[in-house]
Design an enzyme around this catalytic site. Sequence first.
Site, short mmCIF file in Angstrom:
data_model
loop_
_atom_site.label_atom_id
_atom_site.label_comp_id
_atom_site.label_asym_id
_atom_site.label_seq_id
_atom_site.Cartn_x
_atom_site.Cartn_y
_atom_site.Cartn_z
N TYR B 101 0.87 -1.19 0.00
CA TYR B 101 0.00 0.00 0.00
C TYR B 101 0.90 1.22 0.00
O TYR B 101 1.85 1.31 0.79
CB TYR B 101 -0.88 0.00 1.26
CG TYR B 101 -1.72 1.26 1.41
CD1 TYR B 101 -3.01 1.31 0.92
CD2 TYR B 101 -1.21 2.39 2.06
CE1 TYR B 101 -3.78 2.46 1.04
CE2 TYR B 101 -1.97 3.54 2.18
CZ TYR B 101 -3.24 3.57 1.68
OH TYR B 101 -3.99 4.71 1.80
N GLU B 173 -3.26 7.34 -4.32
CA GLU B 173 -3.24 6.12 -3.52
C GLU B 173 -3.11 4.93 -4.45
O GLU B 173 -3.88 4.81 -5.40
CB GLU B 173 -4.54 6.01 -2.71
CG GLU B 173 -4.56 4.82 -1.78
CD GLU B 173 -5.92 4.65 -1.12
OE1 GLU B 173 -6.04 4.91 0.08
OE2 GLU B 173 -6.88 4.26 -1.82
#
Lengths: 293, 363
Positions: B101, B173
């Site tokens: 992530y 993101e």
Amino acid sequence: MAIWLTEKSRVVVQGMTGAEGLKHTRRMLAAGTDVAGGVNPRKAGTLVQVKDTSLPVFASVGEAVKETGADVSVIFVPPAHTKSAVLEAVDAEIPLAVVITEGVPVLDTATVWARARNSATRIIGPNCPGLISPGRANAGIIPSDITGAGPIGLVSKSGTLTYQLMHELRDIGFSTCVGIGGDPIIGTTHIDCLAAFEADPATKAIVLIGEIGGDAEERAAAFIASHVTKPVVGYIAGFTAPPGKTMGHAGAIVSGSSGTAEAKKAALEAAGVRVGRTPSETARLMRAVIGSL
Amino acid sequence: MDLYEHQAMRLFAAHQVPVPAGDVAASPSAAAAIAARIGRPTVIKAQVKAGGRGKAGGVRLAPSPEAASALAGEILGMEIKGHRVRQVLVAEASDIVEEYYLAFLIDRADRGILAMFSASGGMDIEQVPASAIVRTPIDPAAGLPPEAFPEALQPVAAKLWEVFVASDATLVEVNPLIVDRSGKVLAVDGKVTLDDNAFFRQDLSDYSTEAEDPLEQRAAALGLNYVKLDGTVGIIGNGAGLVMSTLDVVAGAGARPANFLDIGGGAGAQVMADALSVVLEDPAVKSVLVNVFGGITACDAVATGIIQALELLGDAVTRPIVVRLDGNNAAAGRSLLAEAAHPMVEQVDTMDGAAARAAGLGA
Ligand SMILES: Nc1ncnc2c1ncn2[C@@H]1O[C@H](COP(=O)(O)OP(=O)(O)O)[C@@H](O)[C@H]1O
Ligand SMILES: [Mg+2]
């Protein structure tokens, strides 16, 4: 007394020669503010006539500070140039820079703040109406004829809600009203204002106005619980705002389940703050607080 | 403005961030054609501006072009978190070994930019404990500190940081950023939000900035700050905070607001006419509340604006309008409106009272 802005404050206006800058310079002067001049490198050395006052234009904030002893800058520079204008004020180590400009890219504000956070300059805004210490001085665009000096301190993300509360409590009056602005990143927070009001002998009670987005109100609530002894009355706008929609202010957005008005109200109430359901009820709560002092 | 995944992927690729080959399709046959062109197994991905598509069945593996066609048929038209799927991304399937992530975002509390990294990325990122996420504040003037990301990922992180800065993003993101069996690092998902305040210096020609709602589109074309809601009382006011508050007070009085509309500071007749016409164009609106606190703007100027707006609109004013004027020159403004005596306009002097009246007329 008042916080950050008093009758002793000397103000320079960055962007004074633009339409907005000129209009509000006139209003600040009319409110009794000691405006020392403006800043515009292209018009440096000229004089600008504002009603009966002739104001010098300086090439830089640094020069204005040196020549006039100014300790406040009010900034009306358009968004594309706001970053460099605020950085100039920070580099001149002016104690207070009030950024009125709406629509500043958040990356620019983040860049400014990274430089300003450990500097001599307090930044208020951007995208804010500025601050007023009624009867003493006005730095920004808050109307000065709503109310006079009194014992209430006010901090708000919203300009018109500030005016509304000032109007409803105009017979009592305010020490200082600070519009901190509705952008995601701002130079002065609710907490900064709460701390200053707590330390200000002229302020007896505090109105805190918040709105959806972020968790500034939750953090303010935690600060109140541990650091504020003066009574605080609160108001939060945006209970009916749907998630994912920006409501006018760039920072006013509920993201998923965070930044909701319910959470902010609950946090404030848990810290002992009475929260009004409408601006009028908030004014009534404050009236009762002042009556019981 | 939020980007769709396929737009984010194109933006990433333009900054040399490695992404899977792929393209968007609006029909099963177009999906099959893209899958055939890729010539390897693909992933069919719902294009909606919401996360959690995988868990909602909006991300499916297609071993062949025929499967791509069938899965596109299933996914197109699905509803995910309230968003209808109108397009799918057909992307080359990666052989995933690791899922990380990585994000850059605005940290409002810290008043800066935050880099986030976790070695446990993927669909269960919500369950990853805070201790497994590295959070590093970024000074935009200084750039990325080396401790923000593992060394092997720093080249791709630097490119994603470049995306963030160059496109004035408030969020970039990537979940997951993957390593495949050959050791290649790829961004296989992308969530990007662009800062509306920076549009003046961005080239947006690759994106449609048009709102989906037709009324929002029309309001934007008129330069109005309008958000469509699902109630029946139209709201017009000055200042974002006051308008949000007006919505709440109307809701508290038992009706649902139909919209948010902030006309800002110096609202002249034309702005007021535009505002009233957009609000009245909404067929769901049964009554309108105009709530103005005159700060800098004097209420007599606002009243003149309302009167001229009513003249401009003529017969289009088919539903009752409740007006509350207070603040600067309120008395003069109120008497101007009273003299005009428009049959559809009613004045109430307090915000709470006006909201209650508009709610009564429009619930
Ligand atoms: N191109 C791809 N190749 C292989 N697997 C993929 C690919 N794209 C997505 N996936 C898998 O599907 C999961 C969900 O997809 P993702 O794009 O992250 O959607 P969302 O975050 O909305 O659920 C990812 O975590 C990944 O495991
Ligand atoms: Mg994902």
